[in-house]
Design a protein around this motif. Structure first.
Motif, PDB file in Angstrom:
ATOM      1  N   THR A   1       0.826  -1.033   0.118  1.00  0.00           N
ATOM      2  CA  THR A   1       0.095  -0.025  -0.040  1.00  0.00           C
ATOM      3  C   THR A   1       0.670   1.265  -0.078  1.00  0.00           C
ATOM      4  N   ASP A   2       2.306   1.049  -0.352  1.00  0.00           N
ATOM      5  CA  ASP A   2       2.984   2.266  -0.316  1.00  0.00           C
ATOM      6  C   ASP A   2       2.584   3.324  -1.272  1.00  0.00           C
ATOM      7  N   LEU A   3       2.333   3.060  -2.494  1.00  0.00           N
ATOM      8  CA  LEU A   3       1.551   4.097  -3.243  1.00  0.00           C
ATOM      9  C   LEU A   3       0.514   4.699  -2.716  1.00  0.00           C
ATOM     10  N   ALA A   4      -0.483   3.910  -2.372  1.00  0.00           N
ATOM     11  CA  ALA A   4      -1.665   4.488  -1.885  1.00  0.00           C
ATOM     12  C   ALA A   4      -1.371   5.359  -0.754  1.00  0.00           C
ATOM     13  N   ALA A   5      -0.369   5.143   0.233  1.00  0.00           N
ATOM     14  CA  ALA A   5       0.197   5.809   1.223  1.00  0.00           C
ATOM     15  C   ALA A   5       0.707   7.255   0.856  1.00  0.00           C
ATOM     16  N   ARG A   6       1.525   7.048  -0.312  1.00  0.00           N
ATOM     17  CA  ARG A   6       2.319   8.262  -0.681  1.00  0.00           C
ATOM     18  C   ARG A   6       1.026   9.366  -1.401  1.00  0.00           C
ATOM     19  N   MET A   7       0.102   8.601  -2.038  1.00  0.00           N
ATOM     20  CA  MET A   7      -1.110   9.642  -2.384  1.00  0.00           C
ATOM     21  C   MET A   7      -1.830  10.110  -1.450  1.00  0.00           C
ATOM     22  N   GLY A   8      -1.651   9.837  -0.303  1.00  0.00           N
ATOM     23  CA  GLY A   8      -2.654  10.299   0.706  1.00  0.00           C
ATOM     24  C   GLY A   8      -3.866   9.807   1.177  1.00  0.00           C
ATOM     25  N   LEU A   9      -4.105   8.127   0.646  1.00  0.00           N
ATOM     26  CA  LEU A   9      -5.166   7.682   0.786  1.00  0.00           C
ATOM     27  C   LEU A   9      -5.334   7.242   2.067  1.00  0.00           C
ATOM     28  N   PRO A  10      -6.190   6.696   2.854  1.00  0.00           N
ATOM     29  CA  PRO A  10      -6.272   6.379   4.242  1.00  0.00           C
ATOM     30  C   PRO A  10      -5.971   4.966   4.199  1.00  0.00           C
ATOM     31  N   ILE A  11      -4.893   4.346   5.096  1.00  0.00           N
ATOM     32  CA  ILE A  11      -4.510   2.926   5.056  1.00  0.00           C
ATOM     33  C   ILE A  11      -5.102   2.538   6.340  1.00  0.00           C
ATOM     34  N   TYR A  12      -5.659   1.139   6.266  1.00  0.00           N
ATOM     35  CA  TYR A  12      -6.272   0.614   7.309  1.00  0.00           C
ATOM     36  C   TYR A  12      -5.699  -0.620   7.719  1.00  0.00           C
ATOM     37  N   SER A  13      -5.441  -1.158   8.868  1.00  0.00           N
ATOM     38  CA  SER A  13      -5.147  -2.379   9.131  1.00  0.00           C
ATOM     39  C   SER A  13      -6.113  -3.477   9.195  1.00  0.00           C
ATOM     40  N   ALA A  14      -5.885  -4.844   8.969  1.00  0.00           N
ATOM     41  CA  ALA A  14      -7.088  -5.688   9.341  1.00  0.00           C
ATOM     42  C   ALA A  14      -7.458  -5.462  10.837  1.00  0.00           C
ATOM     43  N   PHE A  15      -6.450  -5.327  11.774  1.00  0.00           N
ATOM     44  CA  PHE A  15      -6.869  -5.230  13.016  1.00  0.00           C
ATOM     45  C   PHE A  15      -7.784  -4.261  13.422  1.00  0.00           C
ATOM     46  N   GLY A  16      -7.719  -3.135  12.567  1.00  0.00           N
ATOM     47  CA  GLY A  16      -8.696  -2.374  12.885  1.00  0.00           C
ATOM     48  C   GLY A  16      -9.999  -2.370  12.192  1.00  0.00           C
ATOM     49  N   GLY A  17      -9.915  -3.112  11.193  1.00  0.00           N
ATOM     50  CA  GLY A  17     -11.418  -3.528  10.541  1.00  0.00           C
ATOM     51  C   GLY A  17     -12.039  -4.555  11.656  1.00  0.00           C
ATOM     52  N   ILE A  18     -11.263  -5.400  12.161  1.00  0.00           N
ATOM     53  CA  ILE A  18     -11.822  -6.301  12.950  1.00  0.00           C
ATOM     54  C   ILE A  18     -12.435  -5.501  14.233  1.00  0.00           C
ATOM     55  N   LYS A  19     -11.937  -4.801  14.754  1.00  0.00           N
ATOM     56  CA  LYS A  19     -12.556  -3.727  15.713  1.00  0.00           C
ATOM     57  C   LYS A  19     -13.558  -3.127  15.241  1.00  0.00           C
ATOM     58  N   ALA A  20     -13.663  -2.504  14.153  1.00  0.00           N
ATOM     59  CA  ALA A  20     -14.635  -1.773  13.468  1.00  0.00           C
ATOM     60  C   ALA A  20     -16.212  -2.871  13.401  1.00  0.00           C
ATOM     61  N   VAL A  21     -15.587  -4.065  13.118  1.00  0.00           N
ATOM     62  CA  VAL A  21     -16.776  -5.107  13.241  1.00  0.00           C
ATOM     63  C   VAL A  21     -17.152  -5.247  14.495  1.00  0.00           C
ATOM     64  N   LYS A  22     -16.436  -5.239  15.482  1.00  0.00           N
ATOM     65  CA  LYS A  22     -17.040  -5.383  16.959  1.00  0.00           C
ATOM     66  C   LYS A  22     -17.649  -4.422  17.288  1.00  0.00           C
TER      67      LYS A  22
END
Ligand SMILES: NC(=O)c1ccc[n+]([C@@H]2O[C@H](COP(=O)([O-])OP(=O)(O)OC[C@H]3O[C@@H](n4cnc5c(N)ncnc54)[C@H](OP(=O)(O)O)[C@@H]3O)[C@@H](O)[C@H]2O)c1
Length: 266
Positions: free
Chosen positions: A242-263
């Motif tokens: 996701t290096d390019l996405a990060a350089r472009m300023g796109l939000p980068i999320y982790s799987a862990f953050g996603g699991i927390k959002a599901v919770k």
């Protein structure tokens, strides 16, 4: 700006339409007349093209049908949608999964299954024509519906084994869509291929172990599997950089953050 979605009843498409309010393009993409009518009626500025045959085993057994939908169906859209932005949703299955832990936009595709071949060919077809196209590759989307069966087994105390040798950059579907929306904002300067995926890569075993722990279940029901049960036709290492996405300023999320959002929504 009007954003329309193909495959509006699919796992990704239904989020885009039902939760994010985008307009469904109601047509069979194999029927040029239907595609034309739907696009002319909606007159979108952006089409997020999610419609595809996505079942890896089904595609393997029905290569002609997979080609028709994933390649020919895409070209039917490009034939009509000549102005605007086409987002072509693609997959880590365009790669072999034998070389890198995280594939970048510059790595050369070399699919190992029919699904991957047809999605790669679809990427190429989507890029023809006078419209702007951005190919967005992702690795593995998840949401509560995706997790539901595994959660039920955890609740029932049933042991499940998950492969340690297949890795993916898991991303919660709404997080993927946040990246997609930012990319659409940045479309004028965007390159023609961008990975939007979870940060890093986990095996399915790691993923489910973290799901169990974070959601408060006994993670000893999640067992590692090191023996291939027929996943041979899948890329093993399916992480995306996701290096390019990060350089472009796109939000980068982790799987862990996603699991927390599901919770939070359980
Ligand atoms: N989910 C993931 O983890 C993931 C990962 C990487 C890439 N992607 C890509 O993201 C996109 C969406 O994936 P998804 O998981 O949402 O797939 P999905 O749940 O299988 O949805 C695909 C949708 O396309 C529709 N479709 C199939 N043939 C069609 C046709 N001829 N005309 C119109 N619609 C048709 C399907 O309708 P029916 O069900 O009625 O056939 C279904 O609603 C796909 O392009 C996929 O390659 C997904």
């Amino acid at each position: 700006m009007k954003i329309a979605v193909t495959g509006s009843e699919g796992k990704l498409g239904s989020w885009l339409v039902n939760k994010f309010g985008f307009t469904p393009l109601e047509c069979n993409i194999l029927k040029p007349e239907e595609v034309k009518e739907a696009i002319n009626t909606v007159s979108p500025d952006v089409i997020i093209h999610t419609a595809a045959l996505t079942d890896v085993e089904y595609c393997q057994e029905h290569p002609k049908e997979a080609y028709e939908v994933n390649v020919h169906g895409t070209s039917n859209i490009v034939d009509v949608f000549t102005k605007g932005l086409l987002i072509y949703c693609s997959t880590v299955h365009v790669f072999s999964g034998n070389q890198y832990f995280a594939y970048s936009e510059n790595h050369k595709p070399s699919p190992v299954n029919v699904y991957g071949f047809t999605k790669w060919a679809g990427e190429a077809l989507a890029s023809f024509g006078s419209q702007q196209t951005i190919v967005v590759r992702t690795s593995k989307l998840f949401d509560l519906a995706y997790l539901a069966h595994g959660i039920k087994l955890l609740q029932d105390g049933i042991t499940q084994d998950y492969p340690t040798f297949i890795t993916r950059s898991f991303v919660y579907t709404p997080h993927f869509i946040q990246g997609l929306l930012k990319l659409i904002d940045l479309r004028e300067t965007a390159p023609n291929i961008v990975n939007i995926a979870g940060n890093g890569a986990w095996s399915y075993y790691d993923f489910w172990g973290n799901v169990a722990i974070e959601l408060g279940y006994d993670s000893s029901y999640i067992m590692p599997r090191t023996i291939d049960n027929g996943e041979l036709s899948r890329p093993k290492r399916g992480g995306l950089s996701t290096d390019l996405a990060a350089r472009m300023g796109l939000p980068i999320y982790s799987a862990f953050g996603g699991i927390k959002a599901v919770k939070e929504i359980m």
